[in-house]
Design a protein around this motif. Sequence first.
Motif, PDB file in Angstrom:
ATOM      1  N   MET A   1       0.834  -1.184   0.000  1.00  0.00           N
ATOM      2  CA  MET A   1       0.000   0.000   0.000  1.00  0.00           C
ATOM      3  C   MET A   1       0.873   1.239   0.000  1.00  0.00           C
ATOM      4  SD  MET A   1      -3.197   0.143   2.461  1.00  0.00           S
ATOM      5  CE  MET A   1      -3.747  -1.406   3.011  1.00  0.00           C
ATOM      6  N   GLY A   2       0.486   2.197  -0.759  1.00  0.00           N
ATOM      7  CA  GLY A   2       1.203   3.454  -0.800  1.00  0.00           C
ATOM      8  C   GLY A   2       0.396   4.549  -0.129  1.00  0.00           C
ATOM      9  N   LEU A   3       0.824   5.754  -0.344  1.00  0.00           N
ATOM     10  CA  LEU A   3       0.153   6.908   0.228  1.00  0.00           C
ATOM     11  C   LEU A   3       0.056   7.968  -0.856  1.00  0.00           C
ATOM     12  CD1 LEU A   3      -0.965   8.490   2.672  1.00  0.00           C
ATOM     13  CD2 LEU A   3       1.377   9.173   3.143  1.00  0.00           C
ATOM     14  N   GLY A   4      -1.161   8.282  -1.264  1.00  0.00           N
ATOM     15  CA  GLY A   4      -1.345   9.272  -2.327  1.00  0.00           C
ATOM     16  C   GLY A   4      -0.633   8.845  -3.594  1.00  0.00           C
ATOM     17  N   PRO A   5       0.230   9.716  -4.160  1.00  0.00           N
ATOM     18  CA  PRO A   5       0.923   9.376  -5.400  1.00  0.00           C
ATOM     19  C   PRO A   5       2.143   8.477  -5.184  1.00  0.00           C
ATOM     20  CG  PRO A   5       1.529  11.566  -4.736  1.00  0.00           C
ATOM     21  CD  PRO A   5       0.466  11.097  -3.758  1.00  0.00           C
ATOM     22  N   VAL A   6       2.400   8.106  -3.942  1.00  0.00           N
ATOM     23  CA  VAL A   6       3.566   7.280  -3.627  1.00  0.00           C
ATOM     24  C   VAL A   6       3.136   5.819  -3.536  1.00  0.00           C
ATOM     25  CG1 VAL A   6       5.414   6.862  -1.972  1.00  0.00           C
ATOM     26  CG2 VAL A   6       4.578   9.198  -2.342  1.00  0.00           C
ATOM     27  N   PRO A   7       3.711   4.961  -4.382  1.00  0.00           N
ATOM     28  CA  PRO A   7       3.326   3.546  -4.357  1.00  0.00           C
ATOM     29  C   PRO A   7       3.928   2.825  -3.164  1.00  0.00           C
ATOM     30  CG  PRO A   7       5.090   3.874  -5.923  1.00  0.00           C
ATOM     31  CD  PRO A   7       4.702   5.246  -5.405  1.00  0.00           C
ATOM     32  N   GLY A   8       3.345   1.695  -2.808  1.00  0.00           N
ATOM     33  CA  GLY A   8       3.937   0.852  -1.783  1.00  0.00           C
ATOM     34  C   GLY A   8       5.291   0.357  -2.255  1.00  0.00           C
ATOM     35  N   ILE A   9       6.230   0.132  -1.339  1.00  0.00           N
ATOM     36  CA  ILE A   9       7.572  -0.260  -1.758  1.00  0.00           C
ATOM     37  C   ILE A   9       7.987  -1.643  -1.268  1.00  0.00           C
ATOM     38  CG2 ILE A   9       8.441   2.058  -2.122  1.00  0.00           C
ATOM     39  CD1 ILE A   9       9.624   2.031   0.650  1.00  0.00           C
ATOM     40  N   GLY A  10       7.226  -2.249  -0.391  1.00  0.00           N
ATOM     41  CA  GLY A  10       7.557  -3.592   0.085  1.00  0.00           C
ATOM     42  C   GLY A  10       7.495  -4.591  -1.056  1.00  0.00           C
ATOM     43  N   GLY A  11       8.513  -5.430  -1.171  1.00  0.00           N
ATOM     44  CA  GLY A  11       8.517  -6.477  -2.170  1.00  0.00           C
ATOM     45  C   GLY A  11       8.844  -6.035  -3.584  1.00  0.00           C
ATOM     46  N   ARG A  12       9.150  -4.781  -3.778  1.00  0.00           N
ATOM     47  CA  ARG A  12       9.500  -4.299  -5.124  1.00  0.00           C
ATOM     48  C   ARG A  12      10.955  -4.633  -5.431  1.00  0.00           C
ATOM     49  NH1 ARG A  12       6.065  -0.381  -7.981  1.00  0.00           N
ATOM     50  NH2 ARG A  12       4.203  -0.245  -6.721  1.00  0.00           N
ATOM     51  N   SER A  13      11.305  -4.566  -6.686  1.00  0.00           N
ATOM     52  CA  SER A  13      12.665  -4.857  -7.142  1.00  0.00           C
ATOM     53  C   SER A  13      13.670  -3.902  -6.503  1.00  0.00           C
ATOM     54  CB  SER A  13      12.721  -4.713  -8.665  1.00  0.00           C
ATOM     55  OG  SER A  13      14.045  -4.602  -9.110  1.00  0.00           O
ATOM     56  N   ALA A  14      14.699  -4.480  -5.881  1.00  0.00           N
ATOM     57  CA  ALA A  14      15.737  -3.656  -5.249  1.00  0.00           C
ATOM     58  C   ALA A  14      16.460  -2.806  -6.286  1.00  0.00           C
ATOM     59  CB  ALA A  14      16.725  -4.538  -4.497  1.00  0.00           C
ATOM     60  N   SER A  15      16.738  -3.380  -7.451  1.00  0.00           N
ATOM     61  CA  SER A  15      17.461  -2.613  -8.466  1.00  0.00           C
ATOM     62  C   SER A  15      16.629  -1.439  -8.990  1.00  0.00           C
ATOM     63  CB  SER A  15      17.913  -3.512  -9.618  1.00  0.00           C
ATOM     64  OG  SER A  15      16.814  -4.102 -10.255  1.00  0.00           O
ATOM     65  N   LEU A  16      15.333  -1.645  -9.134  1.00  0.00           N
ATOM     66  CA  LEU A  16      14.458  -0.558  -9.571  1.00  0.00           C
ATOM     67  C   LEU A  16      14.424   0.560  -8.530  1.00  0.00           C
ATOM     68  CD1 LEU A  16      12.301   0.685 -11.462  1.00  0.00           C
ATOM     69  CD2 LEU A  16      10.609  -0.587 -10.161  1.00  0.00           C
ATOM     70  N   MET A  17      14.266   0.209  -7.266  1.00  0.00           N
ATOM     71  CA  MET A  17      14.213   1.237  -6.218  1.00  0.00           C
ATOM     72  C   MET A  17      15.546   1.964  -6.092  1.00  0.00           C
ATOM     73  SD  MET A  17      11.841  -0.322  -3.166  1.00  0.00           S
ATOM     74  CE  MET A  17      12.694  -1.889  -3.011  1.00  0.00           C
ATOM     75  N   ALA A  18      16.658   1.234  -6.209  1.00  0.00           N
ATOM     76  CA  ALA A  18      17.979   1.875  -6.123  1.00  0.00           C
ATOM     77  C   ALA A  18      18.147   2.875  -7.266  1.00  0.00           C
ATOM     78  CB  ALA A  18      19.086   0.825  -6.161  1.00  0.00           C
ATOM     79  N   ARG A  19      17.710   2.494  -8.450  1.00  0.00           N
ATOM     80  CA  ARG A  19      17.815   3.403  -9.597  1.00  0.00           C
ATOM     81  C   ARG A  19      16.960   4.657  -9.384  1.00  0.00           C
ATOM     82  NH1 ARG A  19      20.826   4.182 -14.281  1.00  0.00           N
ATOM     83  NH2 ARG A  19      20.034   6.205 -14.917  1.00  0.00           N
ATOM     84  N   GLN A  20      15.761   4.471  -8.858  1.00  0.00           N
ATOM     85  CA  GLN A  20      14.887   5.618  -8.617  1.00  0.00           C
ATOM     86  C   GLN A  20      15.489   6.556  -7.571  1.00  0.00           C
ATOM     87  OE1 GLN A  20      11.235   3.531  -7.736  1.00  0.00           O
ATOM     88  NE2 GLN A  20      10.527   3.729  -9.846  1.00  0.00           N
ATOM     89  N   LEU A  21      16.057   6.006  -6.504  1.00  0.00           N
ATOM     90  CA  LEU A  21      16.687   6.843  -5.483  1.00  0.00           C
ATOM     91  C   LEU A  21      17.903   7.566  -6.053  1.00  0.00           C
ATOM     92  CD1 LEU A  21      16.416   4.519  -2.362  1.00  0.00           C
ATOM     93  CD2 LEU A  21      15.054   6.552  -2.870  1.00  0.00           C
ATOM     94  N   TYR A  22      18.702   6.851  -6.829  1.00  0.00           N
ATOM     95  CA  TYR A  22      19.871   7.463  -7.458  1.00  0.00           C
ATOM     96  C   TYR A  22      19.443   8.599  -8.396  1.00  0.00           C
ATOM     97  CZ  TYR A  22      23.872   8.216 -10.448  1.00  0.00           C
ATOM     98  OH  TYR A  22      24.882   8.808 -11.155  1.00  0.00           O
ATOM     99  N   ASP A  23      18.423   8.335  -9.189  1.00  0.00           N
ATOM    100  CA  ASP A  23      17.926   9.377 -10.098  1.00  0.00           C
ATOM    101  C   ASP A  23      17.447  10.607  -9.336  1.00  0.00           C
ATOM    102  OD1 ASP A  23      18.560   7.861 -12.319  1.00  0.00           O
ATOM    103  OD2 ASP A  23      16.488   7.252 -12.734  1.00  0.00           O
TER     104      ASP A  23
END
Length: 69
Positions: A1-23
């Motif tokens: 579950m997320g909050l507003g425009p922010v999606p939930g992050i549990g169980g998501r791809s680590a590489s995808l999240m790392a790239r998004q944070l880096y960006d």
Amino acid sequence: MGLGPVPGIGGRSASLMARQLYDMQVGARNGEWTQLMKPVVAKLTSEDLVNITAYLASRPVGGAATATK
């Protein structure tokens, strides 16, 4: 579950999240709440990104804890 425009992050791809944070760090990612996240990710090292995203990827989807007996 997320909050507003922010999606939930549990169980998501680590590489995808790392790239998004880096960006976000380098200014290549812009979104509704990116400005809120920029100071949070500004001083994270590559090792920090790996550790944080590996932990988040290990969490259950939706934030619900799964109990095993």
